[in-house]
Structure formats: structure tokens, C-alpha cells
Design an enzyme around this catalytic site. Structure first.
Site, PDB file in Angstrom:
ATOM      1  N   ASP A 175      37.228  47.143  51.000  1.00 33.66           N
ATOM      2  CA  ASP A 175      37.597  48.390  50.335  1.00 33.66           C
ATOM      3  C   ASP A 175      38.663  48.067  49.293  1.00 33.66           C
ATOM      4  OD1 ASP A 175      37.728  51.455  50.191  1.00 33.66           O
ATOM      5  OD2 ASP A 175      39.820  50.920  50.601  1.00 33.66           O
ATOM      6  N   GLU A 259      32.040  48.361  47.780  1.00 36.32           N
ATOM      7  CA  GLU A 259      31.687  49.660  47.209  1.00 36.32           C
ATOM      8  C   GLU A 259      31.030  49.479  45.848  1.00 36.32           C
ATOM      9  OE1 GLU A 259      35.005  52.821  48.404  1.00 36.32           O
ATOM     10  OE2 GLU A 259      35.835  50.959  47.618  1.00 36.32           O
ATOM     11  N   ASP A 358      42.764  52.540  54.531  1.00 34.57           N
ATOM     12  CA  ASP A 358      41.939  51.558  53.811  1.00 34.57           C
ATOM     13  C   ASP A 358      41.088  50.744  54.774  1.00 34.57           C
ATOM     14  OD1 ASP A 358      43.050  52.350  51.355  1.00 34.57           O
ATOM     15  OD2 ASP A 358      44.775  51.035  51.645  1.00 34.57           O
TER      16      ASP A 358
END
Length: 393
Positions: A175, A259, A358
């Protein structure tokens, strides 16, 4: 590279010649219209270059190898543009694009001096020493680049082999953030190093001094060079961190999930907002806050981190839809904005699970979870579609 003052001037002159030839070829190519004949290709441009070198002594003083290679590079750039693999060739600016490429037999004129030093024979410049960061590869070309900080670098055109997978079957989720550069689903928090507080204060002082300098003066050029050196220091630290982090991830895990972020769209300037009551005026649109967010995103190397992972762990990178990964509980999968108490704290309002925000998002990314806007698992068909019979009547 560590050239002498005379060699440094020669390298800059070669960069200027390569940039001039590139821009001249781009100007010819840009003037084409449908009612005109085709623009000159590489063979015709090489013939024109020979005539120009005979007419202008300043162009003849440079290396013909460097200038012809600039024409070859432009010809390849146009072919890539027409094939749809690359964008349209652009102009090369004197303050940004300082470099040239050597291809062929001259690229093999490299001599290793000792364990840490080597020398390369640059046309029209001579033997220039450079420090070895790794073993000199058997390359057919190299590129010399001079940055705005006054440094010169040589890069050999060799594509390294991808790092083999460890074979453990482990999956990791990454992340990316601003406060924490990269949070792993294993619980590790990685922070990209930048300028220190003292260096940031020095940068602010230089920027204020530059604002008081007269445009184009000698002092303004000196201040710009000092600012460029500070930015180059931060860029070197960021690249070093990215290289070490990506190598470590590629060696430890078989599958890496990140991502799927559109960084270019995320770092765009906010659109101006017109005042409906007073035509021709604008209302505040938060551009200063957005500029700070953009600097935070770019200084953490989001795009470079994924690109280097794709190079080193080829075929082992998966991009996950980032929708609601930071608001979804990694235990019960309950999705709600209230789950995210702050930037660093995640507390699920359904099951009470507490974790770093996170790290919780990284766990969802590792699992490949993406939640729709209705906060439920996406279905394969539209929910508005009427039920259909399995067989026709």
C-alpha cells in the site's frame, strides 16, 4: 563521471550539438502537411548534415558520430510513434535534455583502471574517468547525460535478467502512501528518505535568494545550480531506496500485489472555479493544499516503485483495484468510512478490529479484495437487470 574542466566543456558541447540536430530534424518533421511531399528521412537528413558541417565550423568542431546518432534516434522515435508504442517526439530543452548516445565500435572503447575506476574514450573529448558502481557490461551502446547539478553520468544499454522467484508461494500486498511510503501486509512500514530538516531550510533560503536575483544574471545561475544539487541529492536517495526495496521484495515473495493507481491524474492541478456572482473572477479551489499533496506523492516515488518491481519481478506483479481498500476491514470485510479514524489508526465499527490503517489496506490488497461503491462484493451482472430464464420457453 569525473571529467576535467576541459573535458566537461567538451561533453556539454557534444550535448548541445546532439540537441540542435534533434530539434532541427523535429522541425522538418513537424512542417509536413497533406499537400506537401514527404519530409526527409534519415538518409536525406544525414546528407544535409554533411553539407551543414561543411558550411558551419562550429558544427564541424563536434563529433559526426554523435550528430548522426541523434538523427538515428529521431528516426526511431518517429517509427515508434507511427507504430503506436510511444508518444509523439518532443523538443529537447537546453536546461533539461543534456545527453548523447554512442553506438557501434566506439562504445567498446572502455578500459578498466582498477577495482573502482574505469575510463571511456568519448569522441572529440578523450579518455574520461568514471567510477564503477558495478562491473562494466558487454554493451553495444552507452549514453552520457549531464544533469542540472553539474554532474555527468554514463549508462550502458544492457537489460538485466529478472530476479528469480524464491518458490515459497508467499504473497505480499503493498500500500503506497504519503506519510508512509510503502506499507506491507506483513506489517512492515517503509519510508522513503528525503532531504533533512537542515537541507530543507537551506532549500528555502536558496529559493528566497533566487526570487531576489535579476533574471539571467550570473548570481541567479549560481543559485539555480545550488538548488539543482539539492534536488539531485533527494532524487538519488529516492532512487537508491526504490532499488533496494524492490530487490528485497522480488527476492522474498513469489507474488506482489499493488494498487492500480493513476498517478498522472492524481497529481494534476485542480481546475479553476469561477465565481457565479462575479463573472471573470475565481473562488479559492485549494490549489496550495493540492500542490503539497502532489509533492508528497511524487517525492515518495510511487510510479518508480512499481516500474522497478515490474522489471525485477516480471510476470509476478498484480495490480488490484484500489476502491475502498483503506475503509474495508481485513477481518470481517465490513466497509464504512467510520472505520478509518485517522491517517494511521483503523478501527472496525462492526467487529472492533484495530490495526494500522496502511497495514490493513495492504492486507486487503494482498487478498485482491476490491469493494464496489455499494460496499458489497461486486457481482458479475448489473443489479438492475431483470432475472433471465435459464432456457428459452
Amino acid at each position: 563521471m569525473y571529467p576535467t574542466p576541459a573535458q566537461n566543456a567538451g561533453l556539454l558541447e557534444q550535448c548541445a550539438h546532439a540537441r540542435y540536430v534533434w530539434n532541427l530534424a523535429l522541425e522538418q518533421w513537424s512542417m509536413w502537411t497533406r499537400d506537401r511531399p514527404p519530409t526527409p528521412g534519415y538518409v536525406d537528413q544525414a546528407r544535409q548534415l554533411t553539407e551543414a558541417r561543411a558550411a558551419f565550423c562550429w558544427l564541424r568542431a563536434g563529433s559526426q558520430t554523435v550528430q548522426q546518432q541523434a538523427l538515428r534516434d529521431f528516426d526511431q522515435a518517429t517509427k515508434n510513434f507511427y507504430s503506436g508504442t510511444h508518444r509523439r517526439p518532443t523538443w529537447r530543452k537546453a536546461s533539461l535534455c543534456k545527453g548523447f548516445r554512442i553506438v557501434g565500435l566506439q562504445a567498446s572503447r572502455v578500459v578498466k583502471l582498477n577495482r573502482k575506476w574505469a575510463a571511456v574514450n568519448v569522441p572529440k573529448v578523450g579518455w574520461v574517468r568514471f567510477r564503477l558502481s558495478r562491473a562494466v557490461p558487454d554493451a553495444k551502446s552507452y549514453r552520457i547525460r549531464c544533469d542540472r547539478g553539474g554532474r555527468c553520468h554514463i549508462a550502458f544499454a544492457v537489460i538485466p535478467q529478472p530476479i528469480p522467484a524464491p518458490g515459497t508461494g508467499e504473497v505480499i500486498g503493498v500500500d503506497r502512501g504519503v506519510a508512509v511510503s510503502a506499507a506491507l501486509s506483513s506489517g512492515e512500514l517503509l519510508i522513503c528518505p528525503g532531504l533533512s530538516e537542515r537541507e530543507l531550510e537551506r532549500l528555502k533560503q536558496l529559493q528566497r535568494r533566487l526570487a531576489r536575483c535579476r533574471h539571467g544574471s550570473q548570481r541567479s545561475r549560481q543559485v539555480k545550480a545550488a538548488i539543482a544539487r539539492l534536488h539531485a541529492r533527494a532524487r538519488d536517495r529516492r532512487r537508491d531506496w526504490v532499488e533496494k526495496t524492490t530487490t528485497d521484495l522480488a527476492r522474498r515473495f513469489d507474488l506482489i500485489r499493488v494498487e492500480d493507481l493513476r498517478i498522472t491524474q492524481m497529481t494534476k492541478r485542480p481546475q479553476p472555479r469561477h465565481d457565479p456572482e462575479r463573472p471573470g473572477t475565481f473562488v479559492p479551489n485549494g490549489r496550495r493544499a493540492k500542490a503539497g499533496l502532489n509533492r508528497g506523492i511524487l517525492s515518495n516515488g510511487w510510479g518508480l516503485l512499481v516500474r522497478r518491481l515490474q522489471h525485477k519481478a516480471a510476470g509476478r506483479i498484480e495490480q488490484v483495484n484500489p476502491a475502498y481498500t483503506s475503509q474495508t476491514c481485513s477481518v470481517c470485510r465490513h466497509c464504512a468510512p467510520e472505520n478509518r479514524e485517522s491517517q494511521a489508526v483503523f478501527r472496525c465499527v462492526a467487529c472492533g478490529h484495530r490495526a494500522n490503517a496502511d497495514v490493513n489496506a495492504a492486507v486487503n490488497i494482498a487478498a485482491g479484495r476490491a469493494v464496489s461503491a455499494r460496499r458489497e462484493t461486486p457481482v458479475r451482472v448489473s443489479p438492475k437487470r431483470e432475472p433471465q430464464r435459464a432456457t428459452s420457453a
